[in-house]
Design a protein around this motif. Sequence first.
Motif, PDB file in Angstrom:
ATOM      1  N   ASP A 116      89.858   9.905  -5.489  1.00 33.27           N
ATOM      2  CA  ASP A 116      88.616   9.522  -4.803  1.00 33.27           C
ATOM      3  C   ASP A 116      87.473  10.355  -5.375  1.00 33.27           C
ATOM      4  OD1 ASP A 116      86.693   8.591  -3.099  1.00 33.27           O
ATOM      5  OD2 ASP A 116      87.398   9.727  -1.355  1.00 33.27           O
ATOM      6  N   ILE A 117      86.867   9.869  -6.470  1.00 30.82           N
ATOM      7  CA  ILE A 117      85.844  10.630  -7.174  1.00 30.82           C
ATOM      8  C   ILE A 117      84.564  10.766  -6.355  1.00 30.82           C
ATOM      9  CG2 ILE A 117      84.809   8.693  -8.421  1.00 30.82           C
ATOM     10  CD1 ILE A 117      85.530  12.084  -9.961  1.00 30.82           C
ATOM     11  N   SER A 118      84.346   9.892  -5.390  1.00 29.07           N
ATOM     12  CA  SER A 118      83.127   9.980  -4.575  1.00 29.07           C
ATOM     13  C   SER A 118      83.125  11.222  -3.675  1.00 29.07           C
ATOM     14  CB  SER A 118      82.966   8.722  -3.728  1.00 29.07           C
ATOM     15  OG  SER A 118      84.023   8.614  -2.807  1.00 29.07           O
ATOM     16  N   ALA A 119      84.267  11.825  -3.452  1.00 30.39           N
ATOM     17  CA  ALA A 119      84.334  13.044  -2.646  1.00 30.39           C
ATOM     18  C   ALA A 119      83.710  14.231  -3.376  1.00 30.39           C
ATOM     19  CB  ALA A 119      85.784  13.363  -2.286  1.00 30.39           C
ATOM     20  N   PHE A 120      83.543  14.114  -4.692  1.00 32.35           N
ATOM     21  CA  PHE A 120      82.931  15.205  -5.447  1.00 32.35           C
ATOM     22  C   PHE A 120      81.441  15.331  -5.152  1.00 32.35           C
ATOM     23  CE2 PHE A 120      81.098  17.259  -9.203  1.00 32.35           C
ATOM     24  CZ  PHE A 120      81.827  18.431  -9.180  1.00 32.35           C
ATOM     25  N   ASP A 121      80.824  14.268  -4.643  1.00 30.49           N
ATOM     26  CA  ASP A 121      79.395  14.332  -4.304  1.00 30.49           C
ATOM     27  C   ASP A 121      79.121  15.435  -3.284  1.00 30.49           C
ATOM     28  OD1 ASP A 121      78.928  12.257  -6.016  1.00 30.49           O
ATOM     29  OD2 ASP A 121      78.959  10.717  -4.450  1.00 30.49           O
ATOM     30  N   TRP A 122      79.982  15.566  -2.294  1.00 28.17           N
ATOM     31  CA  TRP A 122      79.804  16.611  -1.282  1.00 28.17           C
ATOM     32  C   TRP A 122      79.976  17.999  -1.905  1.00 28.17           C
ATOM     33  CZ3 TRP A 122      82.171  20.708   1.017  1.00 28.17           C
ATOM     34  CH2 TRP A 122      81.598  21.167   2.210  1.00 28.17           C
ATOM     35  N   ILE A 123      80.973  18.127  -2.792  1.00 35.34           N
ATOM     36  CA  ILE A 123      81.192  19.410  -3.472  1.00 35.34           C
ATOM     37  C   ILE A 123      79.984  19.760  -4.326  1.00 35.34           C
ATOM     38  CG2 ILE A 123      82.594  20.601  -5.207  1.00 35.34           C
ATOM     39  CD1 ILE A 123      84.992  19.003  -4.220  1.00 35.34           C
ATOM     40  N   ASP A 124      79.477  18.781  -5.060  1.00 39.53           N
ATOM     41  CA  ASP A 124      78.318  18.998  -5.919  1.00 39.53           C
ATOM     42  C   ASP A 124      77.102  19.427  -5.107  1.00 39.53           C
ATOM     43  OD1 ASP A 124      76.547  19.049  -8.022  1.00 39.53           O
ATOM     44  OD2 ASP A 124      76.436  16.885  -8.258  1.00 39.53           O
ATOM     45  N   GLU A 125      76.878  18.775  -4.006  1.00 39.71           N
ATOM     46  CA  GLU A 125      75.729  19.075  -3.155  1.00 39.71           C
ATOM     47  C   GLU A 125      75.792  20.493  -2.590  1.00 39.71           C
ATOM     48  OE1 GLU A 125      74.317  17.544   1.192  1.00 39.71           O
ATOM     49  OE2 GLU A 125      74.950  16.016  -0.250  1.00 39.71           O
ATOM     50  N   ASN A 126      76.961  20.960  -2.257  1.00 35.90           N
ATOM     51  CA  ASN A 126      77.112  22.275  -1.633  1.00 35.90           C
ATOM     52  C   ASN A 126      77.382  23.404  -2.621  1.00 35.90           C
ATOM     53  OD1 ASN A 126      76.944  21.815   1.359  1.00 35.90           O
ATOM     54  ND2 ASN A 126      78.414  20.253   0.752  1.00 35.90           N
ATOM     55  N   LEU A 127      77.885  23.076  -3.796  1.00 34.42           N
ATOM     56  CA  LEU A 127      78.223  24.107  -4.772  1.00 34.42           C
ATOM     57  C   LEU A 127      77.077  24.369  -5.746  1.00 34.42           C
ATOM     58  CD1 LEU A 127      80.608  25.912  -5.642  1.00 34.42           C
ATOM     59  CD2 LEU A 127      81.289  24.088  -7.193  1.00 34.42           C
ATOM     60  N   ARG A 128      76.245  23.377  -6.020  1.00 34.19           N
ATOM     61  CA  ARG A 128      75.178  23.506  -7.017  1.00 34.19           C
ATOM     62  C   ARG A 128      74.199  24.655  -6.715  1.00 34.19           C
ATOM     63  NH1 ARG A 128      73.329  20.159 -11.243  1.00 34.19           N
ATOM     64  NH2 ARG A 128      74.983  18.695 -10.754  1.00 34.19           N
ATOM     65  N   PRO A 129      73.738  24.858  -5.467  1.00 38.30           N
ATOM     66  CA  PRO A 129      72.839  26.003  -5.220  1.00 38.30           C
ATOM     67  C   PRO A 129      73.493  27.354  -5.502  1.00 38.30           C
ATOM     68  CG  PRO A 129      72.732  24.448  -3.405  1.00 38.30           C
ATOM     69  CD  PRO A 129      73.841  24.000  -4.282  1.00 38.30           C
ATOM     70  N   THR A 130      74.763  27.474  -5.209  1.00 41.08           N
ATOM     71  CA  THR A 130      75.477  28.723  -5.473  1.00 41.08           C
ATOM     72  C   THR A 130      75.592  28.974  -6.976  1.00 41.08           C
ATOM     73  OG1 THR A 130      76.760  28.362  -3.460  1.00 41.08           O
ATOM     74  CG2 THR A 130      77.613  29.984  -5.008  1.00 41.08           C
ATOM     75  N   VAL A 131      75.900  27.919  -7.716  1.00 38.99           N
ATOM     76  CA  VAL A 131      76.021  28.061  -9.166  1.00 38.99           C
ATOM     77  C   VAL A 131      74.660  28.373  -9.780  1.00 38.99           C
ATOM     78  CG1 VAL A 131      76.651  26.865 -11.292  1.00 38.99           C
ATOM     79  CG2 VAL A 131      78.041  26.564  -9.254  1.00 38.99           C
ATOM     80  N   PHE A 132      73.603  27.756  -9.253  1.00 41.92           N
ATOM     81  CA  PHE A 132      72.261  28.046  -9.762  1.00 41.92           C
ATOM     82  C   PHE A 132      71.907  29.520  -9.560  1.00 41.92           C
ATOM     83  CE2 PHE A 132      67.662  28.414  -9.194  1.00 41.92           C
ATOM     84  CZ  PHE A 132      67.249  27.974 -10.443  1.00 41.92           C
ATOM     85  N   LYS A 133      72.268  30.066  -8.416  1.00 41.52           N
ATOM     86  CA  LYS A 133      72.013  31.488  -8.167  1.00 41.52           C
ATOM     87  C   LYS A 133      72.795  32.373  -9.133  1.00 41.52           C
ATOM     88  CE  LYS A 133      70.952  30.920  -3.307  1.00 41.52           C
ATOM     89  NZ  LYS A 133      71.435  31.084  -1.933  1.00 41.52           N
ATOM     90  N   LYS A 134      73.995  31.933  -9.505  1.00 44.32           N
ATOM     91  CA  LYS A 134      74.776  32.712 -10.467  1.00 44.32           C
ATOM     92  C   LYS A 134      74.158  32.668 -11.853  1.00 44.32           C
ATOM     93  CE  LYS A 134      79.216  32.492  -8.213  1.00 44.32           C
ATOM     94  NZ  LYS A 134      80.640  32.513  -8.406  1.00 44.32           N
ATOM     95  N   THR A 135      73.506  31.555 -12.207  1.00 47.09           N
ATOM     96  CA  THR A 135      72.879  31.472 -13.529  1.00 47.09           C
ATOM     97  C   THR A 135      71.660  32.374 -13.630  1.00 47.09           C
ATOM     98  OG1 THR A 135      71.495  29.575 -12.923  1.00 47.09           O
ATOM     99  CG2 THR A 135      73.653  29.100 -13.915  1.00 47.09           C
ATOM    100  N   LEU A 136      71.061  32.739 -12.504  1.00 46.24           N
ATOM    101  CA  LEU A 136      69.888  33.606 -12.528  1.00 46.24           C
ATOM    102  C   LEU A 136      70.230  35.029 -12.957  1.00 46.24           C
ATOM    103  CD1 LEU A 136      68.080  32.441  -9.286  1.00 46.24           C
ATOM    104  CD2 LEU A 136      67.500  31.856 -11.643  1.00 46.24           C
ATOM    105  N   LYS A 137      71.496  35.371 -12.931  1.00 48.16           N
ATOM    106  CA  LYS A 137      71.928  36.701 -13.348  1.00 48.16           C
ATOM    107  C   LYS A 137      71.740  36.887 -14.848  1.00 48.16           C
ATOM    108  CE  LYS A 137      76.079  39.546 -13.526  1.00 48.16           C
ATOM    109  NZ  LYS A 137      77.505  39.605 -13.242  1.00 48.16           N
ATOM    110  N   TYR A 138      71.810  35.802 -15.605  1.00 46.17           N
ATOM    111  CA  TYR A 138      71.738  35.861 -17.058  1.00 46.17           C
ATOM    112  C   TYR A 138      70.354  35.437 -17.533  1.00 46.17           C
ATOM    113  CZ  TYR A 138      76.723  36.123 -16.361  1.00 46.17           C
ATOM    114  OH  TYR A 138      77.961  36.515 -15.943  1.00 46.17           O
ATOM    115  N   HIS A 139      69.966  35.933 -18.699  1.00 49.29           N
ATOM    116  CA  HIS A 139      68.638  35.659 -19.235  1.00 49.29           C
ATOM    117  C   HIS A 139      68.635  34.349 -20.024  1.00 49.29           C
ATOM    118  CE1 HIS A 139      67.224  39.517 -17.957  1.00 49.29           C
ATOM    119  NE2 HIS A 139      68.294  40.080 -18.502  1.00 49.29           N
ATOM    120  N   PHE A 140      68.825  33.252 -19.316  1.00 44.66           N
ATOM    121  CA  PHE A 140      68.721  31.932 -19.922  1.00 44.66           C
ATOM    122  C   PHE A 140      67.272  31.481 -19.851  1.00 44.66           C
ATOM    123  CE2 PHE A 140      73.198  31.285 -18.177  1.00 44.66           C
ATOM    124  CZ  PHE A 140      73.809  31.418 -19.412  1.00 44.66           C
ATOM    125  N   ASP A 141      66.853  30.671 -20.817  1.00 41.87           N
ATOM    126  CA  ASP A 141      65.572  30.013 -20.628  1.00 41.87           C
ATOM    127  C   ASP A 141      65.807  28.777 -19.753  1.00 41.87           C
ATOM    128  OD1 ASP A 141      66.789  28.233 -22.337  1.00 41.87           O
ATOM    129  OD2 ASP A 141      65.138  28.121 -23.767  1.00 41.87           O
TER     130      ASP A 141
END
Length: 119
Positions: free
Chosen positions: A30-55
Amino acid sequence: MYLITQHHFILKESLDDRMNDCAYKVYNGDISAFDWIDENLRPTVFKKTLKYHFDYYDREDALQEMMELALRLCYKYDPELGNYRHYVSKAITYELMKLYHRLTAYGLSEVMKSVQNIT
């Protein structure tokens, strides 16, 4: 006078995590269940990317790669071994570190140089 004590810490994972259920649904097709994971996990992953000096663009690419990794980890997830949230968090942290070191080692990331070094 000495006072000797012992401290015992017990950590217990919550087994009623909705992310576990969604990851298991993705595992079963059921690939549509990943939408909920994406919605809730993306902000956490974005915060983790701020640790590194990416443009800006490298950060977007890293975020997209880590969400793709989260989808692939749904297919490897075994509910008996632990929480999906902890599993994916540790894997994403490690992969972000590898990605950053790969970009900086090969000079693939955009680095702002000072005007004095440019001829």
